[in-house]
Design a protein around this motif. Sequence first.
Motif, PDB file in Angstrom:
ATOM      1  N   GLY A 175       0.804  -1.375   0.188  1.00 37.23           N
ATOM      2  CA  GLY A 175      -0.060   0.467   0.107  1.00 37.23           C
ATOM      3  C   GLY A 175       0.796   1.212  -0.144  1.00 37.23           C
ATOM      4  O   GLY A 175       0.370   2.774  -0.322  1.00 37.23           O
ATOM      5  N   ASP A 176       1.699   1.355   0.636  1.00 38.88           N
ATOM      6  CA  ASP A 176       3.371   2.155   0.002  1.00 38.88           C
ATOM      7  C   ASP A 176       3.532   3.036  -0.942  1.00 38.88           C
ATOM      8  O   ASP A 176       2.723   2.145  -2.151  1.00 38.88           O
ATOM      9  N   VAL A 177       3.362   4.294  -1.460  1.00 35.86           N
ATOM     10  CA  VAL A 177       2.777   4.796  -2.307  1.00 35.86           C
ATOM     11  C   VAL A 177       5.034   5.220  -2.732  1.00 35.86           C
ATOM     12  O   VAL A 177       5.200   5.687  -1.997  1.00 35.86           O
ATOM     13  N   VAL A 178       4.899   4.974  -3.742  1.00 35.95           N
ATOM     14  CA  VAL A 178       6.120   5.263  -4.522  1.00 35.95           C
ATOM     15  C   VAL A 178       6.285   6.380  -5.188  1.00 35.95           C
ATOM     16  O   VAL A 178       5.198   6.603  -6.175  1.00 35.95           O
ATOM     17  N   ILE A 179       7.189   7.122  -4.831  1.00 39.87           N
ATOM     18  CA  ILE A 179       7.596   8.268  -5.682  1.00 39.87           C
ATOM     19  C   ILE A 179       8.879   8.689  -5.899  1.00 39.87           C
ATOM     20  O   ILE A 179       9.719   8.613  -5.109  1.00 39.87           O
ATOM     21  N   VAL A 180       9.269   8.917  -6.755  1.00 40.86           N
ATOM     22  CA  VAL A 180      10.367   9.508  -7.109  1.00 40.86           C
ATOM     23  C   VAL A 180      10.523  11.232  -7.574  1.00 40.86           C
ATOM     24  O   VAL A 180       9.569  11.881  -8.225  1.00 40.86           O
ATOM     25  N   SER A 181      11.858  12.133  -7.481  1.00 41.58           N
ATOM     26  CA  SER A 181      11.492  13.348  -7.263  1.00 41.58           C
ATOM     27  C   SER A 181      11.558  14.196  -8.164  1.00 41.58           C
ATOM     28  O   SER A 181      10.907  15.035  -8.344  1.00 41.58           O
ATOM     29  N   GLY A 182      11.906  13.458  -9.558  1.00 42.06           N
ATOM     30  CA  GLY A 182      12.121  14.069 -11.243  1.00 42.06           C
ATOM     31  C   GLY A 182      12.934  12.867 -11.935  1.00 42.06           C
ATOM     32  O   GLY A 182      12.684  12.283 -11.107  1.00 42.06           O
ATOM     33  N   ASP A 183      13.015  13.793 -12.786  1.00 40.06           N
ATOM     34  CA  ASP A 183      14.082  12.832 -14.042  1.00 40.06           C
ATOM     35  C   ASP A 183      14.670  12.583 -13.600  1.00 40.06           C
ATOM     36  O   ASP A 183      15.812  12.665 -12.924  1.00 40.06           O
ATOM     37  N   ILE A 184      14.630  11.004 -14.701  1.00 42.16           N
ATOM     38  CA  ILE A 184      16.257  10.607 -14.041  1.00 42.16           C
ATOM     39  C   ILE A 184      16.961  10.348 -15.381  1.00 42.16           C
ATOM     40  O   ILE A 184      16.870  10.262 -16.048  1.00 42.16           O
ATOM     41  N   GLY A 185      18.418   9.619 -15.038  1.00 44.68           N
ATOM     42  CA  GLY A 185      18.960   9.307 -15.914  1.00 44.68           C
ATOM     43  C   GLY A 185      20.334  10.054 -16.568  1.00 44.68           C
ATOM     44  O   GLY A 185      21.125  10.304 -17.507  1.00 44.68           O
ATOM     45  N   LEU A 186      19.962  11.748 -15.718  1.00 42.64           N
ATOM     46  CA  LEU A 186      20.581  12.687 -15.950  1.00 42.64           C
ATOM     47  C   LEU A 186      22.040  12.287 -15.805  1.00 42.64           C
ATOM     48  O   LEU A 186      23.043  12.631 -16.993  1.00 42.64           O
ATOM     49  N   HIS A 187      22.167  12.126 -15.124  1.00 48.78           N
ATOM     50  CA  HIS A 187      23.688  12.183 -14.975  1.00 48.78           C
ATOM     51  C   HIS A 187      24.851  10.910 -15.692  1.00 48.78           C
ATOM     52  O   HIS A 187      25.575  11.296 -16.151  1.00 48.78           O
ATOM     53  N   GLY A 188      24.204   9.954 -15.545  1.00 48.74           N
ATOM     54  CA  GLY A 188      24.537   9.195 -16.411  1.00 48.74           C
ATOM     55  C   GLY A 188      24.355   9.734 -18.551  1.00 48.74           C
ATOM     56  O   GLY A 188      25.376   9.307 -18.584  1.00 48.74           O
ATOM     57  N   VAL A 189      23.898  10.134 -18.884  1.00 51.87           N
ATOM     58  CA  VAL A 189      24.323  10.589 -20.283  1.00 51.87           C
ATOM     59  C   VAL A 189      24.615  11.094 -20.066  1.00 51.87           C
ATOM     60  O   VAL A 189      25.484  11.244 -20.622  1.00 51.87           O
ATOM     61  N   ALA A 190      24.902  12.617 -19.306  1.00 52.22           N
ATOM     62  CA  ALA A 190      25.813  13.460 -19.532  1.00 52.22           C
ATOM     63  C   ALA A 190      27.252  12.935 -18.952  1.00 52.22           C
ATOM     64  O   ALA A 190      28.346  13.570 -20.108  1.00 52.22           O
TER      65      ALA A 190
ATOM     66  N   LEU B  71      29.788  12.194 -28.379  1.00 50.49           N
ATOM     67  CA  LEU B  71      28.688  12.548 -28.448  1.00 50.49           C
ATOM     68  C   LEU B  71      27.963  13.840 -28.569  1.00 50.49           C
ATOM     69  O   LEU B  71      27.810  14.244 -27.580  1.00 50.49           O
ATOM     70  N   GLU B  72      27.000  13.651 -29.562  1.00 52.43           N
ATOM     71  CA  GLU B  72      26.205  14.447 -29.671  1.00 52.43           C
ATOM     72  C   GLU B  72      24.576  14.380 -29.548  1.00 52.43           C
ATOM     73  O   GLU B  72      24.360  13.230 -30.635  1.00 52.43           O
ATOM     74  N   PHE B  73      23.700  14.944 -28.651  1.00 52.23           N
ATOM     75  CA  PHE B  73      22.033  14.660 -28.793  1.00 52.23           C
ATOM     76  C   PHE B  73      21.637  16.092 -29.226  1.00 52.23           C
ATOM     77  O   PHE B  73      20.191  15.842 -29.124  1.00 52.23           O
ATOM     78  N   GLY B  74      22.244  16.845 -30.347  1.00 52.98           N
ATOM     79  CA  GLY B  74      21.055  18.044 -30.222  1.00 52.98           C
ATOM     80  C   GLY B  74      21.280  18.798 -29.168  1.00 52.98           C
ATOM     81  O   GLY B  74      20.284  20.437 -29.181  1.00 52.98           O
ATOM     82  N   VAL B  75      21.017  19.079 -27.822  1.00 51.21           N
ATOM     83  CA  VAL B  75      21.082  19.812 -26.874  1.00 51.21           C
ATOM     84  C   VAL B  75      21.726  18.267 -25.759  1.00 51.21           C
ATOM     85  O   VAL B  75      22.034  17.606 -25.848  1.00 51.21           O
ATOM     86  N   GLU B  76      22.594  19.881 -25.298  1.00 51.37           N
ATOM     87  CA  GLU B  76      23.081  19.139 -24.090  1.00 51.37           C
ATOM     88  C   GLU B  76      22.547  19.379 -22.737  1.00 51.37           C
ATOM     89  O   GLU B  76      21.362  19.610 -22.211  1.00 51.37           O
ATOM     90  N   ILE B  77      23.532  18.019 -22.350  1.00 57.95           N
ATOM     91  CA  ILE B  77      22.621  16.997 -21.333  1.00 57.95           C
ATOM     92  C   ILE B  77      23.659  17.403 -19.891  1.00 57.95           C
ATOM     93  O   ILE B  77      24.555  16.625 -19.885  1.00 57.95           O
ATOM     94  N   GLU B  78      23.275  18.145 -18.713  1.00 60.87           N
ATOM     95  CA  GLU B  78      23.854  17.813 -17.460  1.00 60.87           C
ATOM     96  C   GLU B  78      23.728  17.044 -16.326  1.00 60.87           C
ATOM     97  O   GLU B  78      22.448  16.822 -16.981  1.00 60.87           O
ATOM     98  N   SER B  79      24.359  16.963 -16.089  1.00 64.72           N
ATOM     99  CA  SER B  79      23.984  15.839 -14.712  1.00 64.72           C
ATOM    100  C   SER B  79      23.731  16.711 -13.622  1.00 64.72           C
ATOM    101  O   SER B  79      23.297  17.997 -13.145  1.00 64.72           O
ATOM    102  N   ASP B  80      22.431  15.659 -12.782  1.00 66.83           N
ATOM    103  CA  ASP B  80      21.535  16.432 -12.133  1.00 66.83           C
ATOM    104  C   ASP B  80      22.505  16.380 -10.568  1.00 66.83           C
ATOM    105  O   ASP B  80      21.630  16.396  -9.557  1.00 66.83           O
TER     106      ASP B  80
END
Length: 379
Positions: free
Chosen positions: A207-222, A230-239
Amino acid sequence: MSDTLHPAPDGSTPGGSTRGGPTPADRGLPTVDISGWTCPAPLRDQPRVVMGHGGGGALSAELVQQIFAPAFGGEILAQLGDSAAVSLGGVRLAFSTDSYVVRPLFFPGGCIGDLAVNGTVNDLAMSGAKAAYLSCGFILEEGVEMPVVAGVADAMGAAARVAGVEVATGDTKVVEAGHGDGVYLNTAGIGLIPAGVDLRPQRVTPGDVVIVSGDIGLHGVAIMSVREGLEFGVEIESDCAALGGLVETMLAVTPDLHVLRDPTRGGLAAALCEIATASCTGIVIQERAVPVPPAVANACAILGLDPMYVANEGKLVAFVPREHADAVLEAMRAHPLGAGAAIIGEAVATHPGMVVAGTPLGGTRVVDLPLGEQLPRIC
């Protein structure tokens, strides 16, 4: 994966042996020397350490459970949390240590210096503690430029001031050229756990609710983008960020949070799998609800990666009693580091120890603990 060579329909194997049939040489075909073949993925019974042992997945867990935990013993270590909750002099303290070997040393959104400070502060925060003091160990490779060392140290000092902690003690070692990677760091930290706060996986209940605080994956991709050019058309910064303030905001709503975890190595998937195993509950999440920024989703789609397994350095996942979930979510969204917070699932009584994700197509899939790490040397 198995290193067994399967026979061809005629009974021959790639190495030339047969089970009653002609060899490739008999048929005028070239033979293959398999003596130098290797398996590209680490096997579970590796006789030596492989990169996957440091990736935060199943191999890391086996290393801890089979070697370190039996060697050290102790009830506190057996809890295997991000930090240890200990009682000393009548107060409850959180105590944690971590080492940082990120490559490159400087990346969009941060560097190894603020990563080391924020990482340890966050480990303490996942116990509900307000970090107070850090230690810092520098392991420097002979030949590294002094401006690089100074830049890392300055970043550490700035991050410590933002997080409200003091670097109180430290150590420096130098290794020969070729025996390091410029700069390695180790930080340890202590902080006070407020009265009434008890954050550990064993408190998770159906019954506990699972909450994530925001966008995931930023650090690893940065990290990957600058490491591989690699370039993806926009700079991705670590969180990369210190989460102590966000945790204080959540605890101000209710001290009865059940567990917090920062999904670093192994990403959100590894954190959920570890919690499911430790709590002996099932977890169900909805993939559509998991906040993945378009740039991360596109990069992962191009490279064949799953954002659920990509590391984060400024996010947390919380298991909150259902009656407090809406209030906690509202408070998180009012904090700068929780503005993108979202409910992604719940703990359930069925399939204990297993994480299941509902897919956008209406099906379900099991979310396994990763074997190693999709992207090594990211924290």
